[in-house]
Design a protein around this motif. Structure first.
Motif, short mmCIF file in Angstrom:
data_model
loop_
_atom_site.label_atom_id
_atom_site.label_comp_id
_atom_site.label_asym_id
_atom_site.label_seq_id
_atom_site.Cartn_x
_atom_site.Cartn_y
_atom_site.Cartn_z
N PRO A 30 0.82 -1.22 0.00
CA PRO A 30 0.00 0.00 0.00
C PRO A 30 0.85 1.26 0.00
O PRO A 30 2.06 1.22 0.25
CB PRO A 30 -0.79 -0.13 1.30
N LYS A 31 0.20 2.36 -0.28
CA LYS A 31 0.87 3.65 -0.28
C LYS A 31 1.42 3.95 1.12
O LYS A 31 0.77 3.72 2.12
CB LYS A 31 -0.10 4.75 -0.70
N GLU A 36 1.54 2.01 -4.17
CA GLU A 36 0.64 3.12 -4.50
C GLU A 36 -0.82 2.85 -4.13
O GLU A 36 -1.67 3.70 -4.31
CB GLU A 36 0.73 3.43 -6.00
N TYR A 37 -1.12 1.66 -3.64
CA TYR A 37 -2.51 1.30 -3.34
C TYR A 37 -2.99 2.06 -2.11
O TYR A 37 -2.41 1.96 -1.03
CB TYR A 37 -2.61 -0.21 -3.09
N VAL A 38 -4.07 2.83 -2.26
CA VAL A 38 -4.64 3.61 -1.15
C VAL A 38 -5.83 2.83 -0.61
O VAL A 38 -6.92 2.88 -1.15
CB VAL A 38 -5.07 5.02 -1.62
N SER A 40 -7.70 3.10 2.02
CA SER A 40 -8.87 3.82 2.55
C SER A 40 -9.85 4.18 1.45
O SER A 40 -11.05 4.35 1.69
CB SER A 40 -8.42 5.09 3.28
N GLU A 41 -9.36 4.26 0.22
CA GLU A 41 -10.22 4.59 -0.92
C GLU A 41 -10.61 3.36 -1.74
O GLU A 41 -11.73 3.28 -2.25
CB GLU A 41 -9.50 5.58 -1.84
#
Length: 237
Positions: A30-31, A36-38, A40-41
């Motif tokens: 994750p970010k 880069e994977y967000v 929370s979104e």
């Protein structure tokens, strides 16, 4: 794709089960942790782990239990998949017992080690008006966690010893034994648990639980699991 943090956590049993069952996947960080994977979104539940499949009618799963079920369904002949009704229900029974241990001991201890202030369970019982807010929240917390650990592992010891079988669900290993292994090895090896281990004295955190320790050790001897065991020594939590 398997999206998870670079810690042991619930993700490790998924890593190890996939390795045992020969299921290939891409690891995504994750970010903020090299990727880069967000979450929370993008994560369905706003949490990790996340498992994204590539079938035409692909799935995005954000619950470790659902991910385990997916792996077992895709690889029913894998060595850790229960092969009959009795082993299926016994495996799930032990696995859920370990989930409770994870929810009420490992996860809270993780948040204490990482100094996360937001979890609802970090509420103290100290009513002394002279106490600092931080002391007020955490005065009894670690001792309560230690008491919970001792109680739950004592119950698991009793359960496994009474079964009298090689593994939790019978003569053959299942994914439930893998989770016993990850829970025990996290406490024994992860650096963040050093203070907890030292607080348990010479007998250690699993005093009186020889069956639990023996089961975890037997799982850890499997070649594909032993190959990845170093992660526990490297991970803080």
């Amino acid at each position: 794709r398997f999206i998870y943090l670079p810690v042991v956590g619930r993700g490790e049993q998924i890593h190890l089960l996939a390795a045992e069952h020969g299921l290939e996947y891409e690891t995504v960080l994750p970010k903020g942790f090299g990727g880069e994977y967000v979450w929370s979104e993008s994560a369905p539940h706003g949490t990790l782990p996340v498992w994204e499949t590539t079938e035409a009618d692909g799935l995005t799963l954000s619950d470790s239990a659902a991910i385990i079920d997916y792996i077992l369904e895709k690889t029913p002949d894998g060595p850790l998949a229960p092969k009959d009704m009795r082993s299926r229900v016994l495996a799930r029974d032990t696995w859920m017992f370990c989930q409770d241990y994870y929810n009420h001991f490992l996860s809270p201890m993780h948040d204490t080690i990482m100094n996360h202030a937001e979890p609802h369970w970090r509420q103290g019982r100290n009513t002394d008006p002279r106490a600092s807010p931080e002391h007020e929240k955490n005065a009894d917390y670690l001792s309560e966690l230690a008491a919970y650990h001792t109680q739950r592992m004592g119950r698991l010891e009793k359960k496994l010893a009474a079964a009298g079988t090689a593994y939790a669900a019978g003569a053959d290993i299942t994914y439930a034994d893998l989770f016993v292994y990850t829970c025990v090895t996290t406490v024994l090896k992860c650096k963040g648990f050093t203070a907890f281990r030292e607080g348990c004295g010479e007998a250690g955190p699993f005093a009186g639980c020889p069956t639990v320790l023996a089961l975890a050790a037997k799982v850890g001897e499997r070649p594909k699991i032993a190959e990845k065991a170093g992660k526990f020594d490297q991970a803080p939590v």
